[in-house]
Design a protein around this motif. Structure first.
Motif, PDB file in Angstrom:
ATOM      1  N   ASN A  99       0.863  -1.181   0.000  1.00 18.12           N
ATOM      2  CA  ASN A  99       0.000   0.000   0.000  1.00 18.12           C
ATOM      3  C   ASN A  99       0.900   1.233   0.000  1.00 18.12           C
ATOM      4  OD1 ASN A  99      -2.482  -1.394   0.118  1.00 18.12           O
ATOM      5  ND2 ASN A  99      -2.231  -1.725   2.327  1.00 18.12           N
ATOM      6  N   ILE A 100       1.051   1.843  -1.168  1.00 17.03           N
ATOM      7  CA  ILE A 100       2.072   2.891  -1.334  1.00 17.03           C
ATOM      8  C   ILE A 100       1.552   4.296  -1.078  1.00 17.03           C
ATOM      9  CG2 ILE A 100       3.392   1.487  -2.957  1.00 17.03           C
ATOM     10  CD1 ILE A 100       2.165   3.129  -5.215  1.00 17.03           C
ATOM     11  N   ASP A 101       0.250   4.477  -0.911  1.00 11.92           N
ATOM     12  CA  ASP A 101      -0.297   5.821  -0.719  1.00 11.92           C
ATOM     13  C   ASP A 101       0.317   6.499   0.508  1.00 11.92           C
ATOM     14  OD1 ASP A 101      -1.868   5.515  -2.907  1.00 11.92           O
ATOM     15  OD2 ASP A 101      -3.702   5.011  -1.802  1.00 11.92           O
ATOM     16  N   GLY A 102       0.832   7.710   0.285  1.00 10.97           N
ATOM     17  CA  GLY A 102       1.431   8.462   1.380  1.00 10.97           C
ATOM     18  C   GLY A 102       2.895   8.133   1.617  1.00 10.97           C
ATOM     19  N   TYR A 103       3.450   7.243   0.804  1.00 17.18           N
ATOM     20  CA  TYR A 103       4.855   6.861   0.969  1.00 17.18           C
ATOM     21  C   TYR A 103       5.671   7.340  -0.249  1.00 17.18           C
ATOM     22  CZ  TYR A 103       3.376   4.105   4.966  1.00 17.18           C
ATOM     23  OH  TYR A 103       2.866   3.727   6.186  1.00 17.18           O
ATOM     24  N   LEU A 104       6.956   7.044  -0.245  1.00 15.29           N
ATOM     25  CA  LEU A 104       7.869   7.567  -1.255  1.00 15.29           C
ATOM     26  C   LEU A 104       7.398   7.353  -2.700  1.00 15.29           C
ATOM     27  CD1 LEU A 104      10.555   8.932  -1.965  1.00 15.29           C
ATOM     28  CD2 LEU A 104      11.663   6.695  -1.789  1.00 15.29           C
ATOM     29  N   PRO A 105       6.843   6.188  -3.070  1.00 18.33           N
ATOM     30  CA  PRO A 105       6.458   5.987  -4.475  1.00 18.33           C
ATOM     31  C   PRO A 105       5.367   6.931  -4.973  1.00 18.33           C
ATOM     32  CG  PRO A 105       6.701   3.877  -3.366  1.00 18.33           C
ATOM     33  CD  PRO A 105       6.745   4.929  -2.301  1.00 18.33           C
TER      34      PRO A 105
END
Length: 467
Positions: A99-105
């Motif tokens: 779950n990449i939302d809010g992270y570097l990606p």
């Protein structure tokens, strides 16, 4: 054209608003903005408490709609903390996905504090994001919206930590220190930067427009020549810059020129290289001085040229010539083969060297001789050293003369252009502009001295060159 000028004005306004808050950070502010616009990463190296984190965070505010990601790395940081936790729903379907939302990606701009604490478990994915703007999320390869990553560190990585590739990804490098000037320090103490927001913003659309324009922008030949010369000099200093960095550096210069509204990449963009070429901070000042010198007259070293002239003067005074080349002949000498006439030793010898089979005579002696015997018939005695030594000396002098003429031509042609380009360049700090202009004035003075020395040399050896 109006759109391009509006972008330039926006960038200039952003710089001005930041400079009013961040004291003694002009280069870092310009580099941070250029890093974002060109899509390159920026490293802030320095002790704690030098506003590295706050500068990167507020720079993000200048990008309209930009999302910011921040994380302080430790040696125990896990991939979940940087790239997002594993999706439990995906695991139920035997898929490895985060779950990449809010992270570097999903970030446009990121600050990774203590960047060199990154461990091997996150390094490969981080390198792929930095260089390729891709993230492998399970079976999918995602394009990330990342414009630029700011890395901050108190120290450089150790050689045995296998972080050379990560370090090389940061094209812009700045070594930041505490505020030095007392007036600036006082303004910092009494001022407030809480809640600071830039008065002007730049959109992602603006950034894409600049990059598109940069692709078609030509590079002046003297800029490419200077880059090749700098590469050789750095090699001689045992500073080896990767081919990838050189390619990216040229791209940055084109983006900088496009954002500045220039029709091509001219030599006044070269000072930007000082922030992209050093490997350790101790190399910074030496590289900086050489780059600023290259920005004036193609980097011809007037100190070295003056030394060459002085050395030549000493050598020329010690050489004895077969005949005094500037001496006038007591009678006019005529060539039997082509009817040319000669009034000095140098004219006669030069002609005979080009036409070795020709014979000569004088008004008082109609018998023909070669050039040397003609001089003897006029009662002129040669010295013991052969004329070939004089010829070698003249060749050396011509090389110095050619270099001096190139310097003069370059200085004459850039008298107004240099000042105009520098004063209109939004990426070059006032400190660099003043130093380049000072170096220009120094080279003008050096040129006058060199020309005076060369005139005295020509007079002392009575040198005459006839092409």
């Amino acid at each position: 054209m109006k759109y391009a000028m509006a972008i330039r004005e926006n960038l200039s306004a952003i710089q001005s608003s930041f400079q009013s808050i961040f004291k003694e950070r002009d280069d870092e502010i310009r580099g941070a903005l250029l890093g974002i616009v060109s899509g390159e990463h920026v490293l802030f190296l320095g002790p704690p408490g030098t506003a590295k984190t706050y500068l990167a965070y507020t720079i993000c505010k200048s990008i309209e709609g930009g999302t910011f990601y921040y994380y302080l790395l430790t040696r125990f940081t896990t991939p979940d903390e940087i790239f997002g936790p594993l999706s439990l729903k995906a695991l139920e379907q035997d898929e490895f996905r985060r779950n990449i939302d809010g992270y570097l990606p999903t970030a446009h701009i990121a600050l990774l504090d203590e960047i060199f604490k990154a461990n091997s478990s996150i390094l490969n994915s981080l390198l792929t994001i930095l260089n390729e703007r891709k993230f492998h999320n399970g079976k999918n390869i995602l394009d990330v919206p990342l414009l630029s990553v700011f890395g901050a560190s108190n120290e450089l990585p150790e050689e045995d930590e296998n972080l050379e590739a990560l370090y090389d990804r940061f094209l812009f490098r700045y070594s930041i220190d505490y505020i030095q000037d007392e007036k600036n320090f006082f303004e910092y103490l009494t001022g407030s930067s809480d809640g600071f927001t830039p008065s002007t913003t730049l959109s992602v659309q603006d950034i894409n427009a600049i990059r598109k324009k940069a692709q078609e922008l030509p590079v002046d030949p003297d800029v490419l020549d200077s880059i090749l010369a700098l590469r050789k000099e750095l090699w001689s200093m045992d500073i080896h810059i990767s081919d990838r960095r050189w390619k990216k550096i040229l791209h940055v210069l084109k983006v900088a020129a496009a954002a500045n509204g220039d029709a091509s990449v001219n030599r006044t963009m070269l000072p930007l290289l000082q922030h992209m070429l050093w490997i350790v901070p101790d190399q910074r000042e030496q590289i900086r001085k050489r780059i600023l010198d290259v920005a004036v007259s193609g980097g011809i070293d007037t100190y070295q040229l003056g030394g060459e002239v002085s050395d030549f003067d000493k050598i020329s005074r010690s050489v004895q010539y077969s005949y005094d080349p500037g001496q006038k002949l007591p009678q006019v000498v005529t060539c039997k083969n082509c009817n040319d006439t000669f009034g000095t030793v140098w004219d006669l010898i030069s002609h005979s060297e080009k036409n070795p089979s020709h014979k000569y005579y004088t008004n008082s002696n109609w018998q023909t001789y070669n050039a040397t015997d003609t001089l003897r018939s006029l009662g002129m005695k040669p010295n013991t050293i052969d004329h070939s030594k004089y010829k070698m000396l003249i060749r050396e002098y011509n090389e110095i003369l050619e270099k001096k003429n190139r310097l003069k031509q370059s200085l004459d042609s850039e008298t107004e252009d240099l000042k105009n380009h520098l004063n209109q360049n939004i990426w070059i700090s006032r400190r660099d502009v003043d130093e380049i202009l000072l170096r220009y004035e120094e080279k003008i003075r050096d040129l006058y001295t060199i020309e005076e020395k060369m005139a005295n040399i020509e007079k002392s050896i009575e040198y005459r060159h006839k092409s």
